[in-house]
Design a protein around this motif. Sequence first.
Motif, mmCIF file in Angstrom:
data_model
loop_
_atom_site.group_PDB
_atom_site.id
_atom_site.type_symbol
_atom_site.label_atom_id
_atom_site.label_comp_id
_atom_site.label_asym_id
_atom_site.label_seq_id
_atom_site.Cartn_x
_atom_site.Cartn_y
_atom_site.Cartn_z
ATOM 1 N N THR A 271 50.713 51.122 40.504
ATOM 2 C CA THR A 271 50.363 49.704 40.632
ATOM 3 C C THR A 271 48.897 49.566 40.259
ATOM 4 O OG1 THR A 271 51.976 49.347 42.398
ATOM 5 C CG2 THR A 271 50.215 47.726 42.161
ATOM 6 N N VAL A 272 48.623 48.750 39.250
ATOM 7 C CA VAL A 272 47.249 48.463 38.815
ATOM 8 C C VAL A 272 47.084 46.945 38.850
ATOM 9 C CG1 VAL A 272 45.527 48.729 37.010
ATOM 10 C CG2 VAL A 272 47.256 50.487 37.331
ATOM 11 N N GLY A 273 46.336 46.458 39.833
ATOM 12 C CA GLY A 273 46.211 45.015 39.987
ATOM 13 C C GLY A 273 47.554 44.413 40.358
ATOM 14 N N ASP A 274 48.014 43.480 39.539
ATOM 15 C CA ASP A 274 49.324 42.857 39.746
ATOM 16 C C ASP A 274 50.420 43.515 38.929
ATOM 17 O OD1 ASP A 274 48.109 41.035 41.429
ATOM 18 O OD2 ASP A 274 47.721 39.591 39.807
ATOM 19 N N ASN A 275 50.104 44.577 38.221
ATOM 20 C CA ASN A 275 51.068 45.243 37.347
ATOM 21 C C ASN A 275 51.674 46.441 38.061
ATOM 22 O OD1 ASN A 275 50.278 43.431 35.299
ATOM 23 N ND2 ASN A 275 48.619 44.782 34.679
ATOM 24 N N PHE A 276 52.997 46.471 38.126
ATOM 25 C CA PHE A 276 53.714 47.555 38.789
ATOM 26 C C PHE A 276 54.797 48.058 37.850
ATOM 27 C CE2 PHE A 276 57.529 48.794 41.159
ATOM 28 C CZ PHE A 276 57.040 49.865 41.892
ATOM 29 N N GLY A 277 54.913 49.378 37.746
ATOM 30 C CA GLY A 277 55.955 49.944 36.903
ATOM 31 C C GLY A 277 55.778 51.440 36.731
ATOM 32 N N ARG A 278 56.581 51.984 35.859
ATOM 33 C CA ARG A 278 56.583 53.425 35.592
ATOM 34 C C ARG A 278 55.874 53.703 34.279
ATOM 35 N NH1 ARG A 278 59.863 56.348 32.497
ATOM 36 N NH2 ARG A 278 61.207 54.524 32.236
ATOM 37 N N ILE A 279 55.036 54.730 34.247
ATOM 38 C CA ILE A 279 54.301 55.097 33.032
ATOM 39 C C ILE A 279 55.288 55.696 32.036
ATOM 40 C CG2 ILE A 279 52.483 56.539 32.075
ATOM 41 C CD1 ILE A 279 51.045 56.426 34.708
ATOM 42 N N SER A 280 55.450 55.017 30.909
ATOM 43 C CA SER A 280 56.375 55.503 29.883
ATOM 44 C C SER A 280 55.668 56.288 28.785
ATOM 45 C CB SER A 280 57.124 54.320 29.257
ATOM 46 O OG SER A 280 56.213 53.389 28.692
ATOM 47 N N ALA A 281 54.371 56.016 28.570
ATOM 48 C CA ALA A 281 53.642 56.739 27.515
ATOM 49 C C ALA A 281 52.151 56.644 27.807
ATOM 50 C CB ALA A 281 53.946 56.164 26.131
ATOM 51 N N MET A 282 51.421 57.689 27.413
ATOM 52 C CA MET A 282 49.972 57.722 27.529
ATOM 53 C C MET A 282 49.405 57.937 26.134
ATOM 54 S SD MET A 282 49.425 59.922 31.051
ATOM 55 C CE MET A 282 47.679 59.493 31.110
ATOM 56 N N ASN A 283 48.684 56.933 25.639
ATOM 57 C CA ASN A 283 48.151 56.974 24.286
ATOM 58 C C ASN A 283 46.636 57.129 24.320
ATOM 59 O OD1 ASN A 283 50.700 56.442 22.829
ATOM 60 N ND2 ASN A 283 50.611 54.493 23.906
ATOM 61 N N THR A 284 46.043 57.155 23.137
ATOM 62 C CA THR A 284 44.603 57.379 23.044
ATOM 63 C C THR A 284 43.803 56.247 23.666
ATOM 64 O OG1 THR A 284 44.969 58.608 20.993
ATOM 65 C CG2 THR A 284 42.720 57.868 21.442
ATOM 66 N N ARG A 285 44.266 55.004 23.496
ATOM 67 C CA ARG A 285 43.511 53.849 23.970
ATOM 68 C C ARG A 285 44.082 53.234 25.234
ATOM 69 N NH1 ARG A 285 43.657 48.420 23.344
ATOM 70 N NH2 ARG A 285 45.578 48.569 22.148
#
Length: 428
Positions: A271-285
């Motif tokens: 959970t980051v701020g109001d955003n909740f979910g599962r990390i599907s990918a980690m990119n450079t940016r």
Amino acid sequence: MLQGAFRSVGAEVTSPWFYTQLGLIMAAAGVAMGLAAALRSRIDVTSVAMGWPTPLRLLVRVLLQSTTTAFFAVITLIMRIVMVTMTWPSRSYLLITAASLAFAWLIIRLATSVIRNEFAVRLLSVSAWTVAALSIIGLLDQTLDALDSVAVVLGGIRVSPLLVIKTTVAMAVALWLASVVSKFLESRINSARDLTPSLQVLLVKMVRLLLIVIAVAVVLSAVGINLSSLAIFSGAVGVGLGFGLQKIVANFVSGIILLADKSVKPGDLITVGDNFGRISAMNTRYISVAAGDGREFLIPNEDLVTQKVTNWTYTDKNTLVKVKFRTNYDADPRAVCKLAVDIAVATPRVTKLKPPTCLITEFADYGMNFALTFWIADPDAGMDNVRSDVMLALWDAFKREGIRVPYPVRDIRVRGPLPVDAVLEQPN
């Protein structure tokens, strides 16, 4: 040199053998198109190459598409042989030139059949065929000298059209090879079972960056550019980073930090701020967080380093779920707690390793407040749905056991008589 070339071309154009060869080339082109059309109408590539490896299927498809060129090259070569046996070789030079150009194009198309990017295939094919054509007609050295004769000096580097072309072609090939090697190493790293997901992503990014740096350095050295002479450009890049690219660099460095300290990794529920979910990918940016309803939040890496982040699965995937409910004072609180615990235990997704608990939390104005807590081992499958299942089961159990859920009742009291204006109609 140019005047001599023009005089030679003029002499050849006025010769009757030039038009004879030109007519034979046009006839060979017509026959080749007819034979190719007949062959393509009789062969189905999909049925013939079914079950073959992908590179071989691509090779067969390209070969079938290039049948016109292949027939033209063979026919003109046969005409050349016949002309050589019947007359002087100098009277059939145009035929051997056309055959050589056709064979060169055919070989280039077959060699580039392994590349799936259509734009890259066309660019590489046209560039390679142009070089081959200049070599066949004997103008390659003169063309290279002409391209290298015009140059400007920038920061100690002599820049000419020939240097730009060589650098562009070499850079494209080197980056393509780096991409191929990177994809191969990425598949090997992702298949390693003893590496964590975050470490896999970190290794993939580092390998990709290292291969790109090596490719650029090798190309610049190969074309004769001294890397120390690029100091002025590195200074300009530094100024650009200071003014406009600091966010990009900050996100890139933050991504490396996140992968190194393993605070978040692919598959984590955050959970980051109001955003909740599962990390599907980690990119450079940025990282991609799947919300579960079709949306994906693209959160910059810098935000995960500088802001508060709730990681529901940081050390343990077991997640606590709480259900609050209320009953009236006619119910037995001990029986209510036992009923709620039994319902939670019977819910399929509730883990049995940590037993559910139910506590009475408050004697409120309208009834008794309870808190049912239980653990689930798959929070990525959703928490609201399992909470809903438990609450529906509680509702059914309360109906069955006669336990009422209180709700506020509001009475309206009217003090004193209400003034009513009545109009009496007089009888006629």
